[in-house]
Write an enzyme that holds these catalytic residues in place. Structure first.
Site, PDB file in Angstrom:
ATOM      1  N   GLN A 157      -5.092  -1.896   9.424  1.00  0.00           N
ATOM      2  CA  GLN A 157      -4.945  -3.205   8.790  1.00  0.00           C
ATOM      3  C   GLN A 157      -5.541  -4.301   9.678  1.00  0.00           C
ATOM      4  O   GLN A 157      -5.274  -4.355  10.883  1.00  0.00           O
ATOM      5  CB  GLN A 157      -3.444  -3.478   8.522  1.00  0.00           C
ATOM      6  CG  GLN A 157      -3.164  -4.734   7.735  1.00  0.00           C
ATOM      7  CD  GLN A 157      -3.639  -4.676   6.278  1.00  0.00           C
ATOM      8  OE1 GLN A 157      -3.792  -3.598   5.700  1.00  0.00           O
ATOM      9  NE2 GLN A 157      -3.872  -5.831   5.687  1.00  0.00           N
ATOM     10  N   LYS A 215       0.843  -1.199   0.000  1.00  0.00           N
ATOM     11  CA  LYS A 215       0.000   0.000   0.000  1.00  0.00           C
ATOM     12  C   LYS A 215       0.881   1.253   0.000  1.00  0.00           C
ATOM     13  O   LYS A 215       0.614   2.215  -0.719  1.00  0.00           O
ATOM     14  CB  LYS A 215      -0.946  -0.007   1.214  1.00  0.00           C
ATOM     15  CG  LYS A 215      -2.091  -0.988   1.033  1.00  0.00           C
ATOM     16  CD  LYS A 215      -2.864  -1.274   2.306  1.00  0.00           C
ATOM     17  CE  LYS A 215      -3.864  -2.405   2.049  1.00  0.00           C
ATOM     18  NZ  LYS A 215      -4.490  -2.964   3.231  1.00  0.00           N
ATOM     19  N   ASP A 223     -11.402   2.365   3.534  1.00  0.00           N
ATOM     20  CA  ASP A 223     -11.796   0.965   3.352  1.00  0.00           C
ATOM     21  C   ASP A 223     -13.292   0.858   3.031  1.00  0.00           C
ATOM     22  O   ASP A 223     -13.741  -0.158   2.501  1.00  0.00           O
ATOM     23  CB  ASP A 223     -11.569   0.184   4.660  1.00  0.00           C
ATOM     24  CG  ASP A 223     -10.260  -0.588   4.695  1.00  0.00           C
ATOM     25  OD1 ASP A 223      -9.829  -1.063   3.635  1.00  0.00           O
ATOM     26  OD2 ASP A 223      -9.700  -0.722   5.798  1.00  0.00           O
TER      27      ASP A 223
HETATM   28  N1  GUN Z   1      -6.704  -7.049   5.713  1.00  0.00           N
HETATM   29  C1  GUN Z   1      -6.770  -7.738   4.539  1.00  0.00           C
HETATM   30  N2  GUN Z   1      -7.373  -6.993   3.594  1.00  0.00           N
HETATM   31  C2  GUN Z   1      -7.694  -5.803   4.166  1.00  0.00           C
HETATM   32  C3  GUN Z   1      -8.324  -4.630   3.692  1.00  0.00           C
HETATM   33  O1  GUN Z   1      -8.742  -4.509   2.537  1.00  0.00           O
HETATM   34  N3  GUN Z   1      -8.469  -3.626   4.597  1.00  0.00           N
HETATM   35  C4  GUN Z   1      -8.035  -3.728   5.891  1.00  0.00           C
HETATM   36  N4  GUN Z   1      -8.232  -2.687   6.699  1.00  0.00           N
HETATM   37  N5  GUN Z   1      -7.450  -4.818   6.355  1.00  0.00           N
HETATM   38  C5  GUN Z   1      -7.274  -5.851   5.497  1.00  0.00           C
END
Ligand code: GUN
Length: 291
Positions: free
Chosen positions: A97, A53, A120
């Site tokens: 996350q 990211k 998200d």
């Molecule tokens: N963990 C795995 N995929 C994601 C996601 O798209 N967003 C978040 N916040 N955590 C994750």
């Protein structure tokens, strides 16, 4: 006939380029969108996702900041950090996350986060807006799925769409987006009776159930668009989706591969959401027409 591939790698690159154009315009006005990602603990898969990211932000000119906190971070300390990010004018997007360590309540974390920065699209306010057809921040994977289906050129109106999987972050929002485009939707799951027959009725089939190669060739209607959200390991430890790709691609007209399908779209839509949040928060015109 073998299906055509819906190439998430190439399409996500296109989305990133669209995002970069908008970021460049913002930077020219003295605004740099900022995405803050919070990682608690040492989960190796999460560490890779978070690193990716950060790199993706850098490539499009978003100021990506990672907050790495130790596993033993208290819930109160995490909530305090979120409070601080919520009141920082340079922070446009916040992503915590998942999964979080067991001693931290996801619900409390969600409650502490500013919905205007929820890139998200997981918070109740943003999911609720989707339910009533007013887009706030739309969850990244469902938004990316829609862009992939769009690329097939299918006319959604009146088509049968079957989503296998009822998660809050993929299955449910994807079904709402499909319905909004005038498809007739069914949400199926592990307890659905006659799952194979239900799937085989689908003009658009979205598999988000988390079981390696569960969707076989006879679950797929001739000419269907098949979207595979799964990310599993097969018996040889090889990455695979929820769909048996070799079998399903003999029936489908369009299909996403794993890897290289839905996965890259999620991150591209995270960048896109960051720019959307940036403009909405700062009272600037909306940069993208939602789709
Ligand atoms: N963990 C795995 N995929 C994601 C996601 O798209 N967003 C978040 N916040 N955590 C994750």
């Amino acid at each position: 006939m073998a299906a055509q591939i819906l190439d998430g790698k190439a399409l996500s690159q296109q989305v990133r380029e669209e995002v970069k154009v908008e970021v460049d315009k913002l930077v020219a006005q003295g605004v740099q969108p900022g995405l803050h990602v919070v990682l608690v603990g040492e989960d190796p898969a999460s560490a890779i996702y978070v690193r990716n990211k950060g790199k993706a932000c850098e490539k499009v000119g978003i100021n990506g900041v990672t907050h790495k906190l130790p596993e033993e971070t208290s819930e109160a300390d995490l909530l305090a950090l979120l409070n601080q990010l919520n009141s920082d004018p340079e922070v446009d997007g916040i992503l915590v996350q998942l999964p979080l360590p067991k001693h931290i309540s996801e619900e409390k974390v969600n409650a502490a986060m500013d919905p205007a920065r929820d890139v998200d699209g997981f918070l109740p306010v943003n999911l609720g807006k989707l339910l009533i057809g007013r887009h706030g921040l739309v969850a990244c994977t469902p938004a990316g799925i829609m862009r992939l289906i769009d690329a097939s050129g299918i006319d959604y109106k009146g088509k049968r769409a079957v989503v296998i999987g009822r998660s809050v972050i993929v299955g449910k929002p994807t079904a709402l987006l499909l319905m909004e485009r005038h498809a007739s939707i069914s949400i199926c799951h592990s307890r659905t009776h006659d799952l194979a027959q239900r799937a085989a009725e689908a003009d658009i089939l979205v598999a988000a159930i988390g079981r390696a190669k569960m969707i076989k060739g006879d679950w797929v209607k001739e000419g269907a668009v098949v979207i595979d959200v799964g990310m599993n390991r097969d018996e040889d430890g090889k990455l695979c989706g929820d769909v048996d790709f070799a079998e399903a691609s003999e029936k489908a007209a369009w299909i996403t591969p794993v890897p290289g399908g839905v996965g890259p779209m999620t991150i591209a839509y995270l960048l896109r959401n960051t720019v959307i949040a940036c403009c909405a928060r700062r009272g600037l015109p909306a940069p993208f027409v939602y789709r």
